[in-house]
Write a protein that holds these residues in place. Sequence first.
Motif, short mmCIF file in Angstrom:
data_model
loop_
_atom_site.label_atom_id
_atom_site.label_comp_id
_atom_site.label_asym_id
_atom_site.label_seq_id
_atom_site.Cartn_x
_atom_site.Cartn_y
_atom_site.Cartn_z
N SER A 10 3.84 11.39 -6.15
CA SER A 10 2.56 11.13 -6.79
C SER A 10 2.20 9.67 -6.75
O SER A 10 2.80 8.86 -7.45
CB SER A 10 2.60 11.61 -8.25
OG SER A 10 1.40 11.26 -8.87
N SER A 51 -6.22 17.52 2.00
CA SER A 51 -5.36 16.46 1.46
C SER A 51 -5.78 16.10 0.04
O SER A 51 -4.92 15.87 -0.83
CB SER A 51 -5.44 15.21 2.34
OG SER A 51 -4.86 15.44 3.60
N GLU A 55 -3.22 16.21 -3.16
CA GLU A 55 -2.90 15.01 -3.94
C GLU A 55 -3.37 15.14 -5.38
O GLU A 55 -2.73 14.61 -6.30
CB GLU A 55 -3.52 13.78 -3.27
CG GLU A 55 -2.94 13.45 -1.91
CD GLU A 55 -1.41 13.42 -1.89
OE1 GLU A 55 -0.81 12.82 -2.82
OE2 GLU A 55 -0.81 14.01 -0.98
N HIS A 56 -4.46 15.84 -5.61
CA HIS A 56 -4.92 16.12 -6.98
C HIS A 56 -3.84 16.92 -7.73
O HIS A 56 -3.51 16.60 -8.89
CB HIS A 56 -6.23 16.91 -6.90
CG HIS A 56 -6.81 17.28 -8.22
ND1 HIS A 56 -7.73 18.31 -8.35
CD2 HIS A 56 -6.62 16.80 -9.47
CE1 HIS A 56 -8.07 18.43 -9.62
NE2 HIS A 56 -7.41 17.54 -10.32
N ALA A 59 -0.69 14.60 -8.36
CA ALA A 59 -0.90 13.53 -9.32
C ALA A 59 -0.67 13.99 -10.75
O ALA A 59 -0.33 13.19 -11.63
CB ALA A 59 -2.32 12.96 -9.17
N ARG A 175 1.58 19.51 3.72
CA ARG A 175 1.46 18.13 4.20
C ARG A 175 1.67 18.06 5.72
O ARG A 175 0.93 17.38 6.44
CB ARG A 175 2.49 17.24 3.51
CG ARG A 175 2.01 16.65 2.20
CD ARG A 175 3.03 15.70 1.66
NE ARG A 175 2.52 14.93 0.53
CZ ARG A 175 3.29 14.38 -0.39
NH1 ARG A 175 4.60 14.54 -0.32
NH2 ARG A 175 2.76 13.67 -1.36
#
Length: 326
Positions: A10, A51, A55-56, A59, A175
Amino acid sequence: MQPLSEPEVSPARDEAREESQDAPAPTSIKAKPIELSHDDALEGAAAAIFSGALEHFLANVPLLQSLSAPESVHQMRVALRRLRAAIGLLRPAVAGPALETAANRAKALAATLGAARDWDVFGLALSGGPREAIGDDPSFHALTDALEALREKAYRAAHEAVSSDETARFVDDLRLAIARRDWEAAPESHAPGSARAFAADALTGLRKRLLKKSKGLATLSADERHRVRIALKKARYGAEFFESLFDGRKDARAYLHALGEMQDQLGLFNDMEVANGLLDQIDSLTPEAARASSFIRGWFAHAARQGVAHAETSEKRLKKLAPFWT
């Protein structure tokens, strides 16, 4: 396979370290805006959208271990829904087994997180009017004790799911798929400006489906309203994915704000339907809660009837909502 507890999972964790130690910890991390250009090719835009959703999700993983767990669970679910919505929306032009596997894994993980979220929302619903109305009744205490026990069980399952090898594979595989662009892309998706052309058609289609499903909104059944809510989410997520491709950000913001308000209103109906199922679970485990359970069912039924006027207003508002992409 990279474990989810590693700091590099993260980027938000590293950013937080740079802030003042006196700064309040975030309760959750929302999705970052997706910045696309008018001349972007669709395949590149798709990679950016996938992406962003991943990533959300990542995080918010560290926040699951904190007092902010309820909001982090909510944001992780939103991230997984956004990912699935993006994969479905882009499927006509960008598709493949790796993306379908990611969508299926996201659905399974979201279901586990959803169970925890349902108990959080139900608890909040009880903390207002129902708690004040029923007062210091033993059956209400029995109900809230059972609620907390079931919530803790759901959170244990959420923790286990997020920290599992299956979730680590989901993250690593997605990913890698994004980095390698491991999908079949339509020939036109490589052309400059193809993202904008696709977006205009896709957003028009989402809006048409939403208008069709929401016809007669105030008279629809619970299942039909739920389908309208799903259509609202898809229309909103699609607009968020592609809004930077079009001029007139003010119009886009107004469009998104209106969809968000309508989604929240329909969400209240859905929460009441979910609450009945949660009360069924409590009733089966805690007979002592029966009196409070009956009272709360009646409270929610009355609130649902009051929501009819809001549904009529929402349908009219939808019809007047002008597209920002034309």
